[in-house]
Structure formats: structure tokens, C-alpha cells
Motif scaffolding. Sequence first.
Motif, PDB file in Angstrom:
ATOM      1  N   GLU A 175     -38.816  23.349   3.654  1.00  0.00           N
ATOM      2  CA  GLU A 175     -37.785  22.706   4.464  1.00  0.00           C
ATOM      3  C   GLU A 175     -37.441  21.315   3.927  1.00  0.00           C
ATOM      4  OE1 GLU A 175     -40.597  24.143   5.727  1.00  0.00           O
ATOM      5  OE2 GLU A 175     -39.598  25.987   6.399  1.00  0.00           O
ATOM      6  N   GLU A 176     -38.471  20.546   3.573  1.00  0.00           N
ATOM      7  CA  GLU A 176     -38.248  19.209   3.036  1.00  0.00           C
ATOM      8  C   GLU A 176     -37.483  19.280   1.711  1.00  0.00           C
ATOM      9  OE1 GLU A 176     -40.864  15.217   2.371  1.00  0.00           O
ATOM     10  OE2 GLU A 176     -41.693  17.052   1.477  1.00  0.00           O
ATOM     11  N   ALA A 177     -37.855  20.213   0.868  1.00  0.00           N
ATOM     12  CA  ALA A 177     -37.177  20.365  -0.421  1.00  0.00           C
ATOM     13  C   ALA A 177     -35.708  20.718  -0.226  1.00  0.00           C
ATOM     14  CB  ALA A 177     -37.880  21.431  -1.262  1.00  0.00           C
ATOM     15  N   LEU A 178     -35.416  21.603   0.716  1.00  0.00           N
ATOM     16  CA  LEU A 178     -34.035  21.998   0.957  1.00  0.00           C
ATOM     17  C   LEU A 178     -33.219  20.851   1.549  1.00  0.00           C
ATOM     18  CD1 LEU A 178     -34.591  25.650   2.185  1.00  0.00           C
ATOM     19  CD2 LEU A 178     -33.719  24.883  -0.044  1.00  0.00           C
ATOM     20  N   GLU A 179     -33.806  20.073   2.423  1.00  0.00           N
ATOM     21  CA  GLU A 179     -33.107  18.896   2.958  1.00  0.00           C
ATOM     22  C   GLU A 179     -32.849  17.888   1.843  1.00  0.00           C
ATOM     23  OE1 GLU A 179     -31.613  18.159   5.894  1.00  0.00           O
ATOM     24  OE2 GLU A 179     -32.018  20.283   6.278  1.00  0.00           O
ATOM     25  N   ASN A 180     -33.833  17.687   0.980  1.00  0.00           N
ATOM     26  CA  ASN A 180     -33.688  16.739  -0.126  1.00  0.00           C
ATOM     27  C   ASN A 180     -32.590  17.175  -1.094  1.00  0.00           C
ATOM     28  OD1 ASN A 180     -35.709  15.152   0.932  1.00  0.00           O
ATOM     29  ND2 ASN A 180     -37.294  15.926  -0.437  1.00  0.00           N
ATOM     30  N   ILE A 181     -32.488  18.486  -1.366  1.00  0.00           N
ATOM     31  CA  ILE A 181     -31.477  18.932  -2.320  1.00  0.00           C
ATOM     32  C   ILE A 181     -30.088  18.827  -1.716  1.00  0.00           C
ATOM     33  CG2 ILE A 181     -31.419  21.421  -1.868  1.00  0.00           C
ATOM     34  CD1 ILE A 181     -31.408  19.712  -5.331  1.00  0.00           C
ATOM     35  N   LYS A 182     -29.969  18.988  -0.406  1.00  0.00           N
ATOM     36  CA  LYS A 182     -28.657  18.806   0.231  1.00  0.00           C
ATOM     37  C   LYS A 182     -28.153  17.385  -0.010  1.00  0.00           C
ATOM     38  CE  LYS A 182     -29.387  22.133   3.950  1.00  0.00           C
ATOM     39  NZ  LYS A 182     -29.621  22.277   5.401  1.00  0.00           N
ATOM     40  N   GLU A 183     -29.038  16.423   0.152  1.00  0.00           N
ATOM     41  CA  GLU A 183     -28.673  15.026  -0.088  1.00  0.00           C
ATOM     42  C   GLU A 183     -28.357  14.798  -1.565  1.00  0.00           C
ATOM     43  OE1 GLU A 183     -30.578  10.556   0.285  1.00  0.00           O
ATOM     44  OE2 GLU A 183     -31.528  12.197   1.368  1.00  0.00           O
ATOM     45  N   ALA A 184     -29.154  15.397  -2.446  1.00  0.00           N
ATOM     46  CA  ALA A 184     -28.935  15.238  -3.888  1.00  0.00           C
ATOM     47  C   ALA A 184     -27.588  15.835  -4.305  1.00  0.00           C
ATOM     48  CB  ALA A 184     -30.077  15.888  -4.671  1.00  0.00           C
ATOM     49  N   ILE A 185     -27.221  16.969  -3.729  1.00  0.00           N
ATOM     50  CA  ILE A 185     -25.931  17.590  -4.038  1.00  0.00           C
ATOM     51  C   ILE A 185     -24.794  16.673  -3.615  1.00  0.00           C
ATOM     52  CG2 ILE A 185     -24.362  19.474  -3.399  1.00  0.00           C
ATOM     53  CD1 ILE A 185     -26.917  21.282  -3.247  1.00  0.00           C
ATOM     54  N   GLU A 186     -24.866  16.156  -2.398  1.00  0.00           N
ATOM     55  CA  GLU A 186     -23.822  15.249  -1.909  1.00  0.00           C
ATOM     56  C   GLU A 186     -23.670  14.040  -2.823  1.00  0.00           C
ATOM     57  OE1 GLU A 186     -21.453  15.314   0.508  1.00  0.00           O
ATOM     58  OE2 GLU A 186     -22.035  17.407   0.720  1.00  0.00           O
ATOM     59  N   LEU A 187     -24.785  13.422  -3.184  1.00  0.00           N
ATOM     60  CA  LEU A 187     -24.735  12.243  -4.048  1.00  0.00           C
ATOM     61  C   LEU A 187     -24.198  12.595  -5.433  1.00  0.00           C
ATOM     62  CD1 LEU A 187     -28.089  10.540  -3.033  1.00  0.00           C
ATOM     63  CD2 LEU A 187     -25.771   9.801  -2.440  1.00  0.00           C
ATOM     64  N   HIS A 188     -24.633  13.719  -5.968  1.00  0.00           N
ATOM     65  CA  HIS A 188     -24.176  14.160  -7.293  1.00  0.00           C
ATOM     66  C   HIS A 188     -22.659  14.350  -7.286  1.00  0.00           C
ATOM     67  CE1 HIS A 188     -25.384  16.068 -11.188  1.00  0.00           C
ATOM     68  NE2 HIS A 188     -24.171  16.573 -11.066  1.00  0.00           N
ATOM     69  N   LEU A 189     -22.151  15.031  -6.251  1.00  0.00           N
ATOM     70  CA  LEU A 189     -20.713  15.275  -6.156  1.00  0.00           C
ATOM     71  C   LEU A 189     -19.932  13.980  -5.947  1.00  0.00           C
ATOM     72  CD1 LEU A 189     -20.701  18.554  -4.035  1.00  0.00           C
ATOM     73  CD2 LEU A 189     -20.400  18.317  -6.512  1.00  0.00           C
ATOM     74  N   GLU A 190     -20.477  13.067  -5.157  1.00  0.00           N
ATOM     75  CA  GLU A 190     -19.822  11.770  -4.943  1.00  0.00           C
ATOM     76  C   GLU A 190     -19.676  11.003  -6.254  1.00  0.00           C
ATOM     77  OE1 GLU A 190     -21.730   9.409  -1.904  1.00  0.00           O
ATOM     78  OE2 GLU A 190     -21.572  11.042  -0.447  1.00  0.00           O
ATOM     79  N   VAL A 191     -20.719  11.013  -7.065  1.00  0.00           N
ATOM     80  CA  VAL A 191     -20.670  10.309  -8.353  1.00  0.00           C
ATOM     81  C   VAL A 191     -19.607  10.937  -9.261  1.00  0.00           C
ATOM     82  CG1 VAL A 191     -21.954   9.842 -10.479  1.00  0.00           C
ATOM     83  CG2 VAL A 191     -23.017   9.410  -8.259  1.00  0.00           C
ATOM     84  N   LEU A 192     -19.568  12.262  -9.308  1.00  0.00           N
ATOM     85  CA  LEU A 192     -18.547  12.926 -10.130  1.00  0.00           C
ATOM     86  C   LEU A 192     -17.152  12.536  -9.656  1.00  0.00           C
ATOM     87  CD1 LEU A 192     -20.013  16.531 -10.567  1.00  0.00           C
ATOM     88  CD2 LEU A 192     -19.936  14.698 -12.266  1.00  0.00           C
ATOM     89  N   GLU A 193     -16.943  12.527  -8.332  1.00  0.00           N
ATOM     90  CA  GLU A 193     -15.635  12.166  -7.779  1.00  0.00           C
ATOM     91  C   GLU A 193     -15.287  10.719  -8.109  1.00  0.00           C
ATOM     92  OE1 GLU A 193     -16.158  13.147  -3.655  1.00  0.00           O
ATOM     93  OE2 GLU A 193     -15.523  15.224  -3.970  1.00  0.00           O
ATOM     94  N   GLU A 194     -16.247   9.811  -7.957  1.00  0.00           N
ATOM     95  CA  GLU A 194     -16.010   8.394  -8.241  1.00  0.00           C
ATOM     96  C   GLU A 194     -15.623   8.176  -9.705  1.00  0.00           C
ATOM     97  OE1 GLU A 194     -19.563   6.359  -7.045  1.00  0.00           O
ATOM     98  OE2 GLU A 194     -19.170   6.676  -4.917  1.00  0.00           O
ATOM     99  N   ARG A 195     -16.204   8.956 -10.580  1.00  0.00           N
ATOM    100  CA  ARG A 195     -15.919   8.839 -12.009  1.00  0.00           C
ATOM    101  C   ARG A 195     -14.643   9.574 -12.406  1.00  0.00           C
ATOM    102  NH1 ARG A 195     -21.928  10.016 -14.541  1.00  0.00           N
ATOM    103  NH2 ARG A 195     -22.897   8.076 -13.829  1.00  0.00           N
ATOM    104  N   GLY A 196     -14.065  10.308 -11.471  1.00  0.00           N
ATOM    105  CA  GLY A 196     -12.867  11.083 -11.768  1.00  0.00           C
ATOM    106  C   GLY A 196     -13.152  12.310 -12.607  1.00  0.00           C
ATOM    107  N   GLU A 197     -14.396  12.741 -12.608  1.00  0.00           N
ATOM    108  CA  GLU A 197     -14.784  13.914 -13.393  1.00  0.00           C
ATOM    109  C   GLU A 197     -14.570  15.181 -12.569  1.00  0.00           C
ATOM    110  OE1 GLU A 197     -18.712  13.532 -15.081  1.00  0.00           O
ATOM    111  OE2 GLU A 197     -18.376  11.408 -15.540  1.00  0.00           O
TER     112      GLU A 197
END
Length: 75
Positions: free
Chosen positions: A41-63
Motif C-alpha cells: 500500500e505504501e509503495a503504491l501511494e508513493n508511486i502515485k505521487e512520483a507519477i504526478e511529479l514526473h508528469l508535472e516536470v515534463l509539462e513544465e519543460r514543455g516535453e
Amino acid sequence: MVITNSQPRSRQVLLSQDEDGYFIVEVPSLPGCISQGKTREEALENIKEAIELHLEVLEERGEPIPEDTTEVITV
């Protein structure tokens, strides 16, 4: 294809347990997006946050945001 905030942000993930008992989660469609947790459960919650952050960075960079084309098959 570029995904905007209005589109689903869920992804297929790979979940495994290492020799120390930690759960490792990887996102094949987002290279480098990996997380872990002491419990499943902890791992799945952590990856949800990691996915959001990863996607935000891609969007910020215009990638472009890669599509999730991962298919899970048991052979």
C-alpha cells in the motif's frame, strides 16, 4: 500525443518485492519513475505521487508526455 491535466494520469506499474522485503514499483511508460515502500500500500501511494511529479516536470519543460502503452501478459 500530449496529455493535458484533464486527461487521466493513471499508469500501468510493475510491482515487485526485493530481498529485504521492500516493495519496488516502476512505471515502464515513464523511464526513471520508480518508488518503493515497506508495504504494498505504501509503495503504491508513493508511486502515485512520483507519477504526478514526473508528469508535472515534463509539462513544465514543455516535453511530450508518453502514452501508457504497457501491456501485461502472462506466458
